[in-house]
Structure formats: structure tokens, C-alpha cells
Enzyme design. Structure first.
Site, PDB file in Angstrom:
ATOM      1  N   GLU A 133      57.097   2.832  82.679  1.00 41.22           N
ATOM      2  CA  GLU A 133      56.848   1.482  83.208  1.00 41.22           C
ATOM      3  C   GLU A 133      56.124   1.618  84.555  1.00 41.22           C
ATOM      4  OE1 GLU A 133      60.275  -1.102  83.055  1.00 41.22           O
ATOM      5  OE2 GLU A 133      59.055  -2.880  83.419  1.00 41.22           O
ATOM      6  N   HIS A 179      60.062   7.727  82.592  1.00 43.41           N
ATOM      7  CA  HIS A 179      59.855   6.382  82.020  1.00 43.41           C
ATOM      8  C   HIS A 179      58.501   5.908  82.519  1.00 43.41           C
ATOM      9  CE1 HIS A 179      60.558   2.171  81.222  1.00 43.41           C
ATOM     10  NE2 HIS A 179      61.054   1.853  82.388  1.00 43.41           N
ATOM     11  N   TYR A 203      71.450  -6.013  87.888  1.00 50.27           N
ATOM     12  CA  TYR A 203      70.459  -5.220  87.140  1.00 50.27           C
ATOM     13  C   TYR A 203      70.912  -5.063  85.690  1.00 50.27           C
ATOM     14  CZ  TYR A 203      66.773  -1.760  86.558  1.00 50.27           C
ATOM     15  OH  TYR A 203      65.636  -1.109  86.147  1.00 50.27           O
ATOM     16  N   HIS A 245      65.935   1.559  79.670  1.00 48.72           N
ATOM     17  CA  HIS A 245      65.871   0.370  78.864  1.00 48.72           C
ATOM     18  C   HIS A 245      64.601   0.252  78.011  1.00 48.72           C
ATOM     19  CE1 HIS A 245      63.051  -2.043  81.581  1.00 48.72           C
ATOM     20  NE2 HIS A 245      63.139  -0.859  82.161  1.00 48.72           N
ATOM     21  N   ASP A 247      65.913   4.236  85.549  1.00 49.36           N
ATOM     22  CA  ASP A 247      66.414   2.873  85.790  1.00 49.36           C
ATOM     23  C   ASP A 247      67.936   2.760  85.649  1.00 49.36           C
ATOM     24  OD1 ASP A 247      64.070   1.378  86.407  1.00 49.36           O
ATOM     25  OD2 ASP A 247      63.494   1.376  84.301  1.00 49.36           O
ATOM     26  N   HIS A 298      59.177  -7.692  87.881  1.00 47.00           N
ATOM     27  CA  HIS A 298      58.728  -8.045  86.525  1.00 47.00           C
ATOM     28  C   HIS A 298      57.902  -9.319  86.621  1.00 47.00           C
ATOM     29  CE1 HIS A 298      62.099  -5.611  84.325  1.00 47.00           C
ATOM     30  NE2 HIS A 298      61.048  -4.881  84.590  1.00 47.00           N
ATOM     31  N   ASP A 348      56.243   0.568  87.486  1.00 47.61           N
ATOM     32  CA  ASP A 348      56.911   0.756  88.781  1.00 47.61           C
ATOM     33  C   ASP A 348      57.263   2.225  89.034  1.00 47.61           C
ATOM     34  OD1 ASP A 348      58.697   0.208  86.635  1.00 47.61           O
ATOM     35  OD2 ASP A 348      60.343  -0.237  88.006  1.00 47.61           O
ATOM     36  N   HIS A 374      65.771   3.314  91.320  1.00 49.66           N
ATOM     37  CA  HIS A 374      65.798   2.180  92.259  1.00 49.66           C
ATOM     38  C   HIS A 374      67.107   2.233  93.039  1.00 49.66           C
ATOM     39  CE1 HIS A 374      62.428   0.153  90.276  1.00 49.66           C
ATOM     40  NE2 HIS A 374      63.051   0.260  89.122  1.00 49.66           N
TER      41      HIS A 374
HETATM   42 FE1  FEO Z   1      61.907   0.127  83.639  1.00 51.11          FE
HETATM   43 FE2  FEO Z   1      62.154   0.455  87.009  1.00 51.11          FE
HETATM   44  O1  FEO Z   1      61.276   0.292  85.389  1.00 51.11           O
END
Ligand code: FEO
Length: 396
Positions: free
Chosen positions: A80, A78, A191, A144, A163, A22, A82, A224
Site C-alpha cells: 500500500e 505490504h 484502527y 489487511h 499494519d 485513506h 503509505d 504506524h
Molecule cells: Fe495498509 Fe498502512 O497501509
């Protein structure tokens, strides 16, 4: 490439070196992985992609299993970056593939990439047959982001949770039973504490809903870190516990000190807390990793902030922690404050006000001591800590 089950593969990317996430806001002491999964059935399905800089590694892993041009569906749980970063590169190979997203995911993906790909929007309970098995979708709003979604693969009983249930943990192995479980749990709670806490009510609700669906789950494969297969529901139960805000009989003392007087106060307050039968941890805000301290605060019932007074305020190294305390919205915590001063002495009051703003119950007024504490004043600090410890115990 690594194999999860027959015709199900991990094709993601591992970053052993990254120490910040982030931007520079989240420390990743153990690196991370960007997990993408490939399912070969009558249809070929890719679940999530990787962060854009790892695209070459990702394509290498994919090419070990298939020609990327064969992909029929890309499920984007998702958007995002990543997880979506390599999506444009993948869709160059399979421009006709259907990109499966949640309703909010459609907007999020379009706003990120400004492309009109072949999207299909799914809602909770929707099912797509891919040959022998089905994909079932479960929206996971605010776990999230508003667009977050889980995808379940029947037949193999794998929940691809994105996530949720993940950890920033680079590993040469992909399963929980092949790595040090204590390290993985440390990263999982870090996390949760630093990312998911503000959304705990959504977590509780989602887990209740997931249990009611009664899906057999043999593996939970997050986006992850490692895959949970030894006892996959254990991490779900942990999330449930964390989402309820239960904490340990611990206190975190977080302070900074100009010339050591506030440091002495911290020590004696800590001894007082200890004398009440409460464990404690002490951190200096200027030298400690913010995310690690936040994790410890998340686990603890009590938080005590300390600062010398400077320029009618607090020492600036405390400010990022306070910002986090306000944003993360921890629940069921208690606190107080302390600090040494020379002439104006505002810091304890300011720190207690911040705690209140963060919805942390202030159990007693902050303690301030002028310049360097005497032995008698150190005894006052000890008693202050002891009183706080006793009040904290009464909160259980
Ligand atoms: Fe919410 Fe691993 O990105």
C-alpha cells in the site's frame, strides 16, 4: 533516526498534522507515523519505506545511519502506498538491492509501480541469513491486504508486523512505555474497528499460528505508531479478543433529527436502556466523527439507529455509517430502530432492514411516532428502550 536495539534503527517519517487517511475516509486525530526500520548486519536491510510525500524526511533519517547506496535488501511487507511510496526513490540509490515481497506482494508492487526491480518472493517460514542474524518471513494474508507479511529478526527478537498492531499516533518517542498508553490503545482499537474487522477470522488464525511458531518476541514494531516493548504480547492478546467479536454491555444510539422529535425519542429510549442496567452513548450522525462512532459500535453489543422520515427514506447523514456497518461485518451485535414522521413513516423499517443486511440481529421492530411525541408517547419510547435493554442482556 531513533534506535530500537544495537544496529536496528527507526528511520521512518512522522506526520503530526495529518487528520485524514485513506483519502478522507479515516480520521487521524493524533496524526500518524510511517515506520521504516534499518538493520545493519553483514547485510544492510530496510524494512518498508514511507508515504511518498515524506521521502525527504525519510532520506534524512536514513543518511544519519548509512549511505542509502549500501542497502542490500528492502523488505516490502505490504505494498500500500503509505509503506511503498518512497520505494522508487530508495531504489535510485541502491538499484541492485533485492526487494523481498510475498507472492501476492510481487503482483501488488508491480501493479503499483510497473517496474521490474530485483524481486525475491518469500513464503511463510523462509529464512534469509543477513550475517549474525536471520530474517524469517510470515505471510499475513488479509491483515489487511492479500500481500501483507510480517518479518521477524532473530537475535534481536523483533517482529516487524506492518499494519497489524499499529495505530495512527504521532509521537516524539517511539516506545509504548514512553507515551500515554490509554491514547495508544484508543488509536489501536480504532484502527482495528475501522480497518481490520472484516478480516477478523484471518486475525484469529494468524495469532494462533504465530503462537505455535513459539518465537521469542521482545518487540513488536508495526508500520504506524509506537513500538510495543513493555509487554509486547499484550497487543496480540487484545487483537485476539477483538477478533472474537466480544463486546461490552453497551448500546450506541446513532440518529439524526429534522426538528427534534427523533432527538426526544433518542433521549427517552436511552433512559429506558439505562433503567435496564445497560450503559449507552448517543451520537448525532450529522455532527459526529464516523470513525469514532464506528469504534464505539465495535466495542458495544447494541446499536440503535434513528431517523426522521424524509422523502420516504432516511436522513442522508446516516448513510455513510450504514455503508460502514455493511462493509465492516461486525459480529455478535444486536439492534433496533426508531424515528419520528409526518405522513409516510418508512424510516424505522428501512433502518432495521439495513441492520439485518449488516448481519446485526434485530431484537424488536422499530418504533415510529407521528410528529412531536406526547408525554405518553415518550413513555412508550422509555419502555421501548427498557425492553431492548432486557433483551440485550439475555443475549449474553
Ligand atoms: Fe495498509 Fe498502512 O497501509
Amino acid at each position: 533516526m531513533k534506535k530500537l536495539a544495537d544496529n536496528v534503527y527507526w528511520v521512518g517519517g512522522t506526520d503530526w498534522i495529518v487528520r485524514n487517511f485513506h483519502g478522507y475516509e479515516l480520521s487521524t486525530h493524533r496524526g500518524t507515523t510511517y515506520n521504516s526500520y534499518l538493520i545493519k548486519d553483514k547485510q544492510t536491510v530496510l524494512i518498508d519505506t514511507v508515504w511518498e510525500p515524506l521521502t525527504d524526511m525519510f532520506l534524512e533519517h536514513l543518511n544519519e545511519v548509512i549511505d542509502p547506496g549500501e542497502i542490500d535488501y528492502v523488505v516490502l511487507n505490504h505494498a500500500e502506498p503509505d509503506h511503498s511510496g518512497a520505494l522508487p526513490a530508495i531504489l535510485e540509490y541502491c538499484p541492485n538491492a533485492t526487494v523481498i515481497v510475498s507472492k501476492t506482494g510481487l503482483e501488488t508492487t508491480k501493479k503499483h509501480y510497473h517496474k521490474d526491480w530485483n524481486f525475491k518472493v518469500v513464503n511463510t517460514g523462509d529464512k534469509i541469513n543477513i550475517g549474525e542474524n536471520d530474517l524469517i518471513f510470515i505471510e499475513a494474508k488479509m491483515l489487511h491486504w492479500p500481500d501483507s507479511m510480517f518479518t521477524y529478526l532473530t537475535g534481536k527478537n523483533i517482529l516487524f508486523s506492518n499494519d497489524a498492531f499499529g495505530q495512527h499516533f504521532a509521537s516524539s518517542d517511539i516506545f509504548d512505555d514512553t507515551v500515554d498508553e490509554a491514547e495508544v490503545y484508543q488509536e489501536a482499537i480504532k484502527y482495528y474497528a475501522n480497518i481490520l474487522t472484516p478480516f477478523s477470522k484471518f486475525v484469529t488464525k494468524k495469532i494462533d499460528e504465530l503462537k505455535k511458531l513459539n518465537l521469542p518476541i521482545d518487540m513488536i514494531a508495526p508500520a504506524h505508531g509506537i513500538i510495543w516493548r513493555k509487554s509486547p504480547m499484550d497487543i496480540v492478546e487484545k487483537y485476539y479478543e477483538w477478533s472474537k467479536g466480544d463486546s461490552e454491555k453497551n448500546v450506541v444510539i446513532l440518529y439524526n433529527s429534522l426538528w427534534g422529535a427523533t432527538h426526544k425519542m433518542a433521549d427517552f429510549i436511552a433512559h429506558g436502556i439505562g433503567s435496564a442496567g445497560i450503559s449507552y452513548k448517543i451520537y448525532n450522525s450529522a455532527t459526529s466523527d464516523r470513525n469514532d462512532v464506528i469504534t464505539e459500535i465495535f466495542k458495544s453489543k447494541g446499536i440503535i439507529l434513528g431517523s426522521s422520515t424524509v422523502n420516504n427514506g432516511i436522513l442522508p447523514s446516516l448513510a455513510p455509517f450504514i455503508e460502514d456497518l455493511m462493509g465492516l461485518k461486525f459480529i455478535n451485535k444486536v439492534g433496533t430502530s426508531f424515528g419520528s414522521y409526518g405522513w409516510s413513516g418508512e424510516s424505522p423499517k428501512l433502518l432495521s432492514d439495513y441492520l439485518e443486511k449488516a448481519k446485526i440481529k434485530v431484537l424488536q421492530d422499530g418504533l415510529k411516532i407521528k410528529y412531536n411525541p406526547t408525554d405518553e408517547e415518550l413513555q412508550v419510547c422509555f419502555n421501548f428502550g427498557k425492553d431492548f435493554g432486557k433483551k440485550l442482556l439475555a443475549e449474553f
